[in-house]
Design a protein around this motif. Structure first.
Motif, short mmCIF file in Angstrom:
data_model
loop_
_atom_site.label_atom_id
_atom_site.label_comp_id
_atom_site.label_asym_id
_atom_site.label_seq_id
_atom_site.Cartn_x
_atom_site.Cartn_y
_atom_site.Cartn_z
N ALA A 4 0.65 -0.92 -0.02
CA ALA A 4 -0.12 0.10 0.29
C ALA A 4 0.91 1.06 0.24
O ALA A 4 0.57 2.16 -0.55
CB ALA A 4 -0.85 -0.11 1.34
N ALA A 5 2.06 1.26 0.39
CA ALA A 5 2.99 2.23 0.88
C ALA A 5 3.32 2.58 -0.72
O ALA A 5 3.76 3.63 -0.47
CB ALA A 5 3.92 2.17 1.67
N GLY A 19 8.83 13.99 -6.32
CA GLY A 19 9.53 13.18 -5.08
C GLY A 19 8.43 13.51 -3.94
O GLY A 19 8.61 14.36 -3.91
N LEU A 20 8.77 12.14 -2.84
CA LEU A 20 7.34 11.94 -2.04
C LEU A 20 8.54 12.53 -1.36
O LEU A 20 10.29 12.19 -1.31
CB LEU A 20 7.14 10.95 -1.58
CG LEU A 20 6.36 10.72 -0.32
CD1 LEU A 20 5.16 11.90 -0.77
CD2 LEU A 20 6.62 9.58 0.00
N PRO A 21 8.56 13.39 -0.77
CA PRO A 21 9.61 13.84 0.04
C PRO A 21 10.64 13.34 1.80
O PRO A 21 11.53 13.86 2.49
CB PRO A 21 9.66 15.75 0.69
CG PRO A 21 7.44 15.72 0.64
CD PRO A 21 7.99 14.63 -0.08
N LEU A 22 9.49 12.88 2.54
CA LEU A 22 9.70 11.90 3.56
C LEU A 22 8.89 10.65 3.45
O LEU A 22 8.15 10.50 1.98
CB LEU A 22 9.07 12.53 4.59
CG LEU A 22 7.64 12.42 4.70
CD1 LEU A 22 6.96 13.00 6.04
CD2 LEU A 22 6.90 13.15 4.09
N SER A 30 3.49 -1.56 5.52
CA SER A 30 4.63 -1.65 4.14
C SER A 30 5.21 -0.02 4.07
O SER A 30 4.30 1.09 5.01
CB SER A 30 4.08 -1.56 2.56
OG SER A 30 2.74 -0.48 2.67
N GLU A 31 6.14 0.49 3.82
CA GLU A 31 7.08 0.99 4.07
C GLU A 31 7.49 1.90 2.67
O GLU A 31 8.10 1.29 1.88
CB GLU A 31 8.44 1.87 4.71
CG GLU A 31 7.51 1.50 6.30
CD GLU A 31 8.71 1.68 7.66
OE1 GLU A 31 9.52 2.61 7.01
OE2 GLU A 31 8.44 1.72 7.85
N ALA A 32 7.07 2.65 1.99
CA ALA A 32 8.30 3.64 1.29
C ALA A 32 8.95 5.09 1.69
O ALA A 32 8.63 5.43 2.03
CB ALA A 32 7.04 3.32 -0.50
N VAL A 42 0.56 6.74 7.41
CA VAL A 42 -1.04 6.80 6.76
C VAL A 42 -1.35 5.61 7.62
O VAL A 42 -2.11 4.38 7.39
CB VAL A 42 -1.75 6.74 6.22
CG1 VAL A 42 -2.81 7.00 5.34
CG2 VAL A 42 -0.93 7.71 4.97
N ARG A 43 -2.73 5.59 8.71
CA ARG A 43 -3.04 4.08 9.58
C ARG A 43 -4.74 3.76 9.00
O ARG A 43 -4.18 2.27 9.31
CB ARG A 43 -3.33 5.01 11.03
CG ARG A 43 -2.70 5.72 11.40
CD ARG A 43 -2.58 6.10 13.64
NE ARG A 43 -1.51 6.33 13.98
CZ ARG A 43 -0.89 6.05 14.69
NH1 ARG A 43 -0.82 4.98 14.53
NH2 ARG A 43 0.44 6.28 15.09
#
Length: 434
Positions: A4-5, A19-22, A30-32, A42-43
């Motif tokens: 999902a991330a 680009g995503l800054p953080l 999941s993380e990205a 994002v809970r």
């Protein structure tokens, strides 16, 4: 497969155009995004539904207040990195477009469809309970609507404010000698600065408009021997202030009223302080406010107007309101450029004699309040609601960054009602004040 991330990162970068800054963590674990630094959590999928049904700042605010979004790590750093994604009020965001603007662009339909798929089931979530429910009414600035707005903001609980503000119970910009000062000392120095600018002397009569929890009234009476009338629209503030006055043994010199400034009828006063109150007046009522205070001052009397300001914008006739602040923090609050403020004070008959910007001082003050809140986070949540505590943490941290970057300012304007013959009563070297 937990991804999902990664999907959110792809959608966000297409919408945002960069680009995503953080780093991002989704509800599936999941993380990205770039490692290191703060993490936007994002809970649940409800956070996405809030953004889709209310694109922009208000949707983000609702997700934050409800706990659907969270930041792990340095909140200031996260807000700085996300500034282009969040703010919609014309600030310099380095060329990026806000999420609200992106979602409304016709060229991103594929990204929006992917966001919709991630957000399902697509049902509109109810706003958090902390959101005020009467849009429009509070911007009329009638006596009734102003009472409602003040109640929404200030009747959160005196114990909660004591935790955030510290022993001074002063809810306005402090006056710092340096970052090493304590918040309490800086607030004491601010109150003393106001008293000196007003030239207070024993036996004078002071009106403190928007007296809050009584700190200015008590300081002026105790340290300068004046008689004070303090007015507030908050019953909780007034009860707290009266107890403080009694505990200080000043009931013979300080009167605290639950009263609209427009209903004060026992002037004239030798001096008037208005510290952090004029932001609630509203553009349509500001000239009335200035004329009312002018009429309450004795000839030769001084007004100290301490007020947050915003930079001038291209369309000064447009109604300016911050969606998050209006819904959760200061309903009906309006900010004007300092030039507009001084012009209206002069139109009301005042002579503006001094202006001092305290912009950096407010950033230090807000960081002090955030530190108090974060240090006692569990107790703060128990004293109000978890959502309300989250509101205060976000708005104070974001405001600190706005003052640091020059998106907001705060000014003390000293004005006089000229005596007969035009005398101001001020010294030739104004900064001597007395």
């Amino acid at each position: 497969m937990r991804d999902a991330a990664r999907q959110l990162q792809s959608v966000a970068e297409e919408l945002w155009g960069t680009g995503l800054p953080l780093r991002l963590r989704a509800w599936d674990g999941s993380e990205a995004g770039p490692p290191g630094g703060p993490v936007l959590v994002v809970r649940n999928r409800r956070a996405l539904r809030r953004l889709l049904f209310k694109p922009g700042e208000l949707g983000l605010a609702r997700a934050w207040v409800a706990g659907d979004l969270e930041v792990e790590g340095d909140l200031y750093a996260a807000l700085t990195l996300l500034s282009g994604l969040i703010w919609e009020r014309g600030e310099d965001t380095g060329g990026s477009r806000s999420l609200g603007a992106a979602l409304r662009e016709p060229g991103v339909r594929a990204a929006v469809r992917r966001l919709v798929a991630l957000a399902r089931p697509l049902l509109p979530p109810a706003p958090p309970a902390e959101e005020r429910r009467r849009p429009g009414l509070l911007h009329r600035h009638t006596r009734r609507s102003d009472r409602q707005a003040i109640g929404h903001h200030y009747d959160v609980g005196n114990d909660f404010y004591a935790l955030v503000l510290g022993p001074s119970m002063v809810y306005s910009c402090a006056y710092w000698g340096g970052p090493e000062d304590t918040l309490e000392a800086a607030q004491r120095d601010k109150l003393e600065l106001v008293c000196r600018k007003l030239g207070l002397r024993p036996g004078m009569r002071l009106l403190d408009v928007g007296c809050g929890w009584g700190s200015m009234a008590i300081h002026a009476a105790r340290e300068h021997g004046v008689r004070v009338v303090g007015v507030t629209l908050s019953a909780e503030q007034a009860a707290f202030a009266r107890k403080r006055v009694a505990d200080a043994g000043l009931t013979d010199r300080v009167e605290i009223r639950v009263q609209d400034y427009r209903d004060v009828a026992d002037g004239p006063f030798d001096a008037i302080s208005s510290i952090g109150m004029a932001e609630h007046v509203g553009a349509a009522r500001y000239l009335e406010y200035a004329r009312t205070l002018h009429g309450l001052l004795a000839p030769g009397g001084r007004l100290l107007n301490h007020q947050i300001a915003r930079p001038p914008q291209h369309d000064e006739d447009a109604y300016q309101v911050d969606a998050f602040i209006d819904a959760y923090v200061f309903p009906g609050g309006e900010l004007a450029p300092v030039g507009t403020t001084t012009g209206l004070l002069e139109e009301a008959g005042f002579e503006v004699r001094d202006l001092e910007s305290l912009r950096e001082h407010y950033a230090l003050t807000l960081r002090g309040w955030v530190a108090n809140l974060e240090r006692e986070w569990r107790r703060a949540r128990a004293l109000t609601t978890p959502g309300r505590a989250r509101v205060w943490r976000l708005y104070m941290a974001a405001s600190a960054l706005a003052f640091e970057s020059g998106q907001l300012g705060v000014n003390q304007v000293l004005a006089v009602r000229a005596a007969d013959g035009g005398g101001s009563g001020l010294p030739l070297r104004t900064r001597d004040w007395r």
